[in-house]
Design a protein around this motif. Structure first.
Motif, PDB file in Angstrom:
ATOM      1  N   ASP A 115       0.662  -1.380  -0.033  1.00 51.90           N
ATOM      2  CA  ASP A 115       0.013   0.117  -0.032  1.00 51.90           C
ATOM      3  C   ASP A 115       0.941   1.237  -0.068  1.00 51.90           C
ATOM      4  O   ASP A 115       0.208   2.253   0.012  1.00 51.90           O
ATOM      5  CB  ASP A 115      -0.927   0.024   1.139  1.00 51.90           C
ATOM      6  N   GLY A 116       2.277   1.098  -0.038  1.00 55.62           N
ATOM      7  CA  GLY A 116       3.058   2.152   0.056  1.00 55.62           C
ATOM      8  C   GLY A 116       3.189   2.826   1.345  1.00 55.62           C
ATOM      9  O   GLY A 116       3.540   4.102   1.290  1.00 55.62           O
ATOM     10  N   GLU A 117       2.945   2.411   2.443  1.00 61.67           N
ATOM     11  CA  GLU A 117       2.879   2.904   3.761  1.00 61.67           C
ATOM     12  C   GLU A 117       4.154   2.143   4.383  1.00 61.67           C
ATOM     13  O   GLU A 117       4.316   2.665   5.668  1.00 61.67           O
ATOM     14  CB  GLU A 117       1.728   2.490   4.607  1.00 61.67           C
ATOM     15  N   ALA A 118       5.041   1.495   3.787  1.00 63.59           N
ATOM     16  CA  ALA A 118       6.205   0.960   4.432  1.00 63.59           C
ATOM     17  C   ALA A 118       7.461   1.820   3.983  1.00 63.59           C
ATOM     18  O   ALA A 118       7.736   2.423   2.905  1.00 63.59           O
ATOM     19  CB  ALA A 118       6.549  -0.553   4.038  1.00 63.59           C
ATOM     20  N   TYR A 119       8.390   2.088   4.920  1.00 62.00           N
ATOM     21  CA  TYR A 119       9.714   2.854   4.707  1.00 62.00           C
ATOM     22  C   TYR A 119      10.832   1.982   5.265  1.00 62.00           C
ATOM     23  O   TYR A 119      10.588   1.371   6.098  1.00 62.00           O
ATOM     24  CB  TYR A 119       9.610   4.244   5.512  1.00 62.00           C
ATOM     25  N   GLY A 120      11.729   1.942   4.488  1.00 65.79           N
ATOM     26  CA  GLY A 120      13.036   1.270   4.661  1.00 65.79           C
ATOM     27  C   GLY A 120      13.842   1.967   5.878  1.00 65.79           C
ATOM     28  O   GLY A 120      13.893   3.373   5.826  1.00 65.79           O
ATOM     29  N   VAL A 121      14.887   1.229   6.630  1.00 65.42           N
ATOM     30  CA  VAL A 121      15.770   1.732   7.134  1.00 65.42           C
ATOM     31  C   VAL A 121      17.180   1.328   6.941  1.00 65.42           C
ATOM     32  O   VAL A 121      17.079   0.123   6.585  1.00 65.42           O
ATOM     33  CB  VAL A 121      15.325   1.397   8.955  1.00 65.42           C
ATOM     34  N   MET A 122      17.957   2.330   6.635  1.00 66.20           N
ATOM     35  CA  MET A 122      19.079   2.055   6.152  1.00 66.20           C
ATOM     36  C   MET A 122      19.950   1.487   7.391  1.00 66.20           C
ATOM     37  O   MET A 122      20.143   2.187   8.418  1.00 66.20           O
ATOM     38  CB  MET A 122      19.982   3.214   5.367  1.00 66.20           C
ATOM     39  N   ARG A 123      20.802   0.330   7.269  1.00 64.44           N
ATOM     40  CA  ARG A 123      21.676  -0.095   8.502  1.00 64.44           C
ATOM     41  C   ARG A 123      23.046   0.149   7.966  1.00 64.44           C
ATOM     42  O   ARG A 123      23.457  -0.241   6.782  1.00 64.44           O
ATOM     43  CB  ARG A 123      21.324  -1.482   8.677  1.00 64.44           C
ATOM     44  N   GLN A 124      23.932   0.644   8.724  1.00 64.39           N
ATOM     45  CA  GLN A 124      25.416   0.832   8.452  1.00 64.39           C
ATOM     46  C   GLN A 124      26.122  -0.722   8.406  1.00 64.39           C
ATOM     47  O   GLN A 124      25.627  -1.258   9.387  1.00 64.39           O
ATOM     48  CB  GLN A 124      25.948   1.936   9.191  1.00 64.39           C
ATOM     49  N   ARG A 125      27.052  -0.834   7.611  1.00 59.81           N
ATOM     50  CA  ARG A 125      27.698  -1.926   7.717  1.00 59.81           C
ATOM     51  C   ARG A 125      29.414  -1.381   8.069  1.00 59.81           C
ATOM     52  O   ARG A 125      29.672  -0.022   7.742  1.00 59.81           O
ATOM     53  CB  ARG A 125      27.825  -2.621   6.622  1.00 59.81           C
ATOM     54  N   MET A 126      30.210  -2.074   8.299  1.00 61.67           N
ATOM     55  CA  MET A 126      31.701  -1.870   8.641  1.00 61.67           C
ATOM     56  C   MET A 126      32.393  -2.685   7.454  1.00 61.67           C
ATOM     57  O   MET A 126      32.243  -3.659   7.230  1.00 61.67           O
ATOM     58  CB  MET A 126      31.929  -1.910  10.090  1.00 61.67           C
ATOM     59  N   ALA A 127      33.507  -2.115   7.454  1.00 66.30           N
ATOM     60  CA  ALA A 127      34.445  -2.817   6.440  1.00 66.30           C
ATOM     61  C   ALA A 127      36.024  -2.718   7.088  1.00 66.30           C
ATOM     62  O   ALA A 127      36.364  -1.881   8.010  1.00 66.30           O
ATOM     63  CB  ALA A 127      34.563  -2.087   5.150  1.00 66.30           C
ATOM     64  N   LEU A 128      36.724  -3.642   6.823  1.00 70.13           N
ATOM     65  CA  LEU A 128      38.002  -3.943   7.196  1.00 70.13           C
ATOM     66  C   LEU A 128      39.002  -3.405   6.189  1.00 70.13           C
ATOM     67  O   LEU A 128      38.974  -3.873   5.127  1.00 70.13           O
ATOM     68  CB  LEU A 128      38.318  -5.157   7.683  1.00 70.13           C
ATOM     69  N   GLU A 129      40.006  -2.394   6.602  1.00 71.05           N
ATOM     70  CA  GLU A 129      40.757  -1.965   5.652  1.00 71.05           C
ATOM     71  C   GLU A 129      42.384  -2.398   6.214  1.00 71.05           C
ATOM     72  O   GLU A 129      42.534  -1.821   7.351  1.00 71.05           O
ATOM     73  CB  GLU A 129      40.505  -0.297   5.511  1.00 71.05           C
ATOM     74  N   ASN A 131      46.231  -1.655   5.341  1.00 69.59           N
ATOM     75  CA  ASN A 131      47.238  -0.693   4.794  1.00 69.59           C
ATOM     76  C   ASN A 131      46.378  -0.187   3.394  1.00 69.59           C
ATOM     77  O   ASN A 131      46.975  -0.317   2.213  1.00 69.59           O
ATOM     78  CB  ASN A 131      48.327  -1.772   4.048  1.00 69.59           C
ATOM     79  N   GLY A 132      45.341   0.515   3.674  1.00 67.82           N
ATOM     80  CA  GLY A 132      44.568   1.116   2.601  1.00 67.82           C
ATOM     81  C   GLY A 132      43.845   0.445   1.724  1.00 67.82           C
ATOM     82  O   GLY A 132      43.193   0.879   0.783  1.00 67.82           O
ATOM     83  N   GLU A 133      43.809  -0.981   1.884  1.00 68.92           N
ATOM     84  CA  GLU A 133      43.078  -1.895   1.097  1.00 68.92           C
ATOM     85  C   GLU A 133      41.881  -2.533   1.897  1.00 68.92           C
ATOM     86  O   GLU A 133      42.081  -3.126   2.987  1.00 68.92           O
ATOM     87  CB  GLU A 133      43.921  -3.041   0.362  1.00 68.92           C
ATOM     88  N   VAL A 134      40.574  -2.321   1.246  1.00 73.36           N
ATOM     89  CA  VAL A 134      39.501  -3.146   1.937  1.00 73.36           C
ATOM     90  C   VAL A 134      39.507  -4.474   1.743  1.00 73.36           C
ATOM     91  O   VAL A 134      39.675  -4.940   0.822  1.00 73.36           O
ATOM     92  CB  VAL A 134      38.103  -2.650   1.220  1.00 73.36           C
ATOM     93  N   VAL A 135      39.624  -5.275   2.882  1.00 77.23           N
ATOM     94  CA  VAL A 135      39.681  -6.733   2.954  1.00 77.23           C
ATOM     95  C   VAL A 135      38.168  -7.330   3.092  1.00 77.23           C
ATOM     96  O   VAL A 135      37.764  -6.816   3.994  1.00 77.23           O
ATOM     97  CB  VAL A 135      40.764  -7.180   3.800  1.00 77.23           C
ATOM     98  N   GLY A 136      37.828  -8.284   2.277  1.00 75.77           N
ATOM     99  CA  GLY A 136      36.641  -9.190   2.599  1.00 75.77           C
ATOM    100  C   GLY A 136      35.298  -8.315   2.280  1.00 75.77           C
ATOM    101  O   GLY A 136      35.454  -7.254   1.782  1.00 75.77           O
ATOM    102  N   LYS A 137      34.419  -8.635   2.767  1.00 75.70           N
ATOM    103  CA  LYS A 137      32.967  -8.261   2.637  1.00 75.70           C
ATOM    104  C   LYS A 137      32.841  -7.165   3.727  1.00 75.70           C
ATOM    105  O   LYS A 137      33.490  -7.525   4.847  1.00 75.70           O
ATOM    106  CB  LYS A 137      31.925  -9.281   2.512  1.00 75.70           C
ATOM    107  N   SER A 138      31.751  -6.548   3.651  1.00 73.97           N
ATOM    108  CA  SER A 138      31.145  -5.710   4.752  1.00 73.97           C
ATOM    109  C   SER A 138      30.505  -6.375   5.748  1.00 73.97           C
ATOM    110  O   SER A 138      30.006  -7.479   5.234  1.00 73.97           O
ATOM    111  CB  SER A 138      30.534  -4.503   4.257  1.00 73.97           C
ATOM    112  N   ALA A 139      30.468  -6.113   6.939  1.00 74.47           N
ATOM    113  CA  ALA A 139      29.733  -6.830   8.082  1.00 74.47           C
ATOM    114  C   ALA A 139      29.049  -5.914   8.904  1.00 74.47           C
ATOM    115  O   ALA A 139      29.166  -4.703   8.684  1.00 74.47           O
ATOM    116  CB  ALA A 139      30.753  -7.341   8.620  1.00 74.47           C
ATOM    117  N   TYR A 140      27.730  -6.525   9.499  1.00 70.46           N
ATOM    118  CA  TYR A 140      27.106  -5.764  10.366  1.00 70.46           C
ATOM    119  C   TYR A 140      27.430  -5.507  11.825  1.00 70.46           C
ATOM    120  O   TYR A 140      27.247  -4.451  12.269  1.00 70.46           O
ATOM    121  CB  TYR A 140      25.797  -6.373  10.172  1.00 70.46           C
ATOM    122  N   ASN A 141      27.834  -6.765  12.215  1.00 70.65           N
ATOM    123  CA  ASN A 141      28.058  -6.620  13.785  1.00 70.65           C
ATOM    124  C   ASN A 141      29.535  -6.985  14.082  1.00 70.65           C
ATOM    125  O   ASN A 141      30.060  -6.578  15.309  1.00 70.65           O
ATOM    126  CB  ASN A 141      27.147  -7.367  14.559  1.00 70.65           C
TER     127      ASN A 141
END
Length: 158
Positions: A115-129, A131-141
């Motif tokens: 019905d268009g009455e729902a709104y999303g919530v963006m959740r932040q993820r963290m990443a491991l870097e 020596n300046g290079e992102v390693v692996g996938k982002s994670a929630y907790n």
């Protein structure tokens, strides 16, 4: 201004559930069936066991609904990049901090989605870097940093 999240009859919705819980708990199985029946009125629904997930399968969906608890929500989120996730608590004994509602109230949540009455919530993820290079996938907790050999001590500087 927040943009409402709207699905249509042609939307592809994947319901992911913990297989062991469903097979061993009649009440949980009945709740899952009721949810899928409510969704079938609105969209194309596919069921998928938590252990059967793949990135390609869930990326093709318009919405993924995790039915279980926080563990199922986090397991599903591992595969998602842009596909929205709705988490529903399955058992009364689950805390379900990441869950929007209990499966028993799912019909109200489902109606709001269409019905268009729902709104999303963006959740932040963290990443491991390293020596300046992102390693692996982002994670929630959490992120585990360990030596390649588990018996050895890890050394790192934060």
């Amino acid at each position: 201004m927040r943009k409402p999240f709207i699905l249509s009859r042609n939307s592809r919705v994947i319901v992911v559930y913990p297989m062991r819980t469903i097979h061993n708990n009649m009440k949980a199985a009945a709740r899952l069936e009721a949810l899928c029946a409510a969704l079938d009125v609105y969209a194309r629904v596919e069921r998928l066991g938590r252990d059967e997930m793949s990135k390609e399968f869930v990326d093709a969906a318009d919405l993924v609904i995790s039915v279980g608890g926080d563990g199922t929500a986090l397991a599903v989120a591992h595969y998602l990049e842009k596909t929205p996730l709705l988490s529903l608590r399955l058992k009364d004994s689950s805390v379900g901090y990441l869950c929007a509602a209990d499966v028993a109230q799912a019909s109200n949540v489902v109606a709001k989605l269409f019905d268009g009455e729902a709104y999303g919530v963006m959740r932040q993820r963290m990443a491991l870097e390293i020596n300046g290079e992102v390693v692996g996938k982002s994670a929630y907790n959490d992120i585990l940093v360990a030596h390649a050999c588990p018996a050895r001590a890890s050394r790192y500087v934060l």
